[in-house]
Motif scaffolding. Structure first.
Motif, PDB file in Angstrom:
ATOM      1  N   LEU A 160       8.455   4.474   6.967  1.00 21.47           N
ATOM      2  CA  LEU A 160       7.950   3.508   5.891  1.00 21.47           C
ATOM      3  C   LEU A 160       9.016   2.462   5.647  1.00 21.47           C
ATOM      4  CD1 LEU A 160       6.499   2.764   3.200  1.00 21.47           C
ATOM      5  CD2 LEU A 160       8.060   4.485   1.959  1.00 21.47           C
ATOM      6  N   TRP A 209      -7.290   9.343  10.718  1.00 21.26           N
ATOM      7  CA  TRP A 209      -6.355   8.020  10.421  1.00 21.26           C
ATOM      8  C   TRP A 209      -5.438   8.087  11.283  1.00 21.26           C
ATOM      9  CZ3 TRP A 209      -1.225   7.931   8.960  1.00 21.26           C
ATOM     10  CH2 TRP A 209      -0.602   8.791   8.579  1.00 21.26           C
ATOM     11  N   THR A 251      -4.819   4.398  13.259  1.00 25.38           N
ATOM     12  CA  THR A 251      -3.600   3.691  13.132  1.00 25.38           C
ATOM     13  C   THR A 251      -3.115   3.471  14.792  1.00 25.38           C
ATOM     14  OG1 THR A 251      -2.508   5.152  11.438  1.00 25.38           O
ATOM     15  CG2 THR A 251      -0.967   4.294  12.771  1.00 25.38           C
ATOM     16  N   PHE A 272       3.481  -3.686   8.393  1.00 24.67           N
ATOM     17  CA  PHE A 272       3.201  -3.327   7.225  1.00 24.67           C
ATOM     18  C   PHE A 272       1.916  -2.335   7.197  1.00 24.67           C
ATOM     19  CE2 PHE A 272       5.684  -6.687   5.217  1.00 24.67           C
ATOM     20  CZ  PHE A 272       6.338  -6.092   4.214  1.00 24.67           C
ATOM     21  N   VAL A 273       1.023  -2.679   8.044  1.00 27.22           N
ATOM     22  CA  VAL A 273      -0.239  -1.951   7.858  1.00 27.22           C
ATOM     23  C   VAL A 273      -0.340  -0.614   8.950  1.00 27.22           C
ATOM     24  CG1 VAL A 273      -2.708  -2.105   8.646  1.00 27.22           C
ATOM     25  CG2 VAL A 273      -1.983  -4.011   7.481  1.00 27.22           C
ATOM     26  N   LEU A 309       2.460   1.645   5.771  1.00 32.79           N
ATOM     27  CA  LEU A 309       1.235   2.363   5.405  1.00 32.79           C
ATOM     28  C   LEU A 309       1.378   4.117   5.789  1.00 32.79           C
ATOM     29  CD1 LEU A 309      -0.900   2.595   3.186  1.00 32.79           C
ATOM     30  CD2 LEU A 309      -2.427   1.675   4.865  1.00 32.79           C
ATOM     31  N   LEU A 337       4.263   5.821   4.433  1.00 29.32           N
ATOM     32  CA  LEU A 337       3.994   5.899   3.042  1.00 29.32           C
ATOM     33  C   LEU A 337       2.903   7.227   3.068  1.00 29.32           C
ATOM     34  CD1 LEU A 337       4.299   5.689   0.092  1.00 29.32           C
ATOM     35  CD2 LEU A 337       2.291   4.013   0.234  1.00 29.32           C
ATOM     36  N   LEU A 338       2.015   7.296   3.676  1.00 24.25           N
ATOM     37  CA  LEU A 338       0.819   8.271   3.753  1.00 24.25           C
ATOM     38  C   LEU A 338       1.879   9.744   4.097  1.00 24.25           C
ATOM     39  CD1 LEU A 338      -2.211   6.629   5.197  1.00 24.25           C
ATOM     40  CD2 LEU A 338      -1.675   7.237   2.950  1.00 24.25           C
TER      41      LEU A 338
END
Length: 196
Positions: free
Chosen positions: A20, A141, A145, A175-176, A180, A183-184
């Motif tokens: 992150l 996910w 990614t 960022f994406v 992200l 963060l997940l």
């Protein structure tokens, strides 16, 4: 058997935090560079140097601090966690080596377009690591990614002659595809720790 695949979530929390922070620092660096380029701001070379070096200095401090705190268990417990951790560590070291190579060749040849190939390679490597992670962990996910990283590499290749668009695309990708997911993973690690 459960110990082979699970732990208390601390490794996920630490890895997610580092990923992150890397996404935020380097994504913000790219967006700041983009803003300086499109506004044609007349700033001193010191500002450009700060924008160029400060994120790396901050990131290395955080990596060192996190590594020092987790010396006893750097990759987590379980075969899958260790494999994923080792893959990301290997990719990180490969990125460092490639940065030195691309930077040196670009400097020697006085051709900074060579340096612009480095982020494409990083995106492709990140895509490969996330694809391996998706196969090992079987999370959709993670595969998304991976696709995001591969698409980012292609987009950067298309924008290589348009520096503002290139830097903006790289910032968005960081960022994406980095901040992200970091963060997940961080949130999932915290949740696991609170449930343990």
């Amino acid at each position: 058997m459960r110990a082979l695949v699970d732990d208390d979530g601390s490794h996920n929390r630490n890895f997610g935090f580092i990923y992150l922070i890397a996404g935020v620092l380097y994504g913000a660096q790219c967006l700041l560079n983009w803003a300086l380029l499109v506004t044609d701001a007349q700033v001193s070379p010191l500002i450009w140097m700060l924008v160029g070096w400060l994120p790396t200095i901050l990131f290395l401090i955080m990596i060192f601090q996190n590594s020092w705190q987790n010396l006893s268990n750097p990759y987590g417990k379980g075969t899958t966690k260790r494999a994923v951790g080792a893959a990301f560590t290997g990719a990180g070291i490969a990125n460092l080596v490639l940065a030195l190579i691309f930077g040196w060749v670009a400097f020697q040849k006085r051709d900074w377009s060579i340096w612009l190939l480095f982020p494409l390679v990083v995106c492709a490597l990140q895509g490969a690591i996330w694809l391996a992670t998706a196969i090992l962990r079987r999370h959709i996910w993670h595969g998304i990614t991976a696709i995001g990283w591969f698409v980012s590499a292609i987009v950067l290749g298309l924008f290589i002659d348009n520096i503002p668009a290139y830097v903006l695309a790289l910032g968005v990708a960081l960022f994406v595809c980095m901040a992200l997911p970091g963060l997940l993973i961080f949130r999932a690690g915290k949740q696991t720790m609170s449930n343990a």
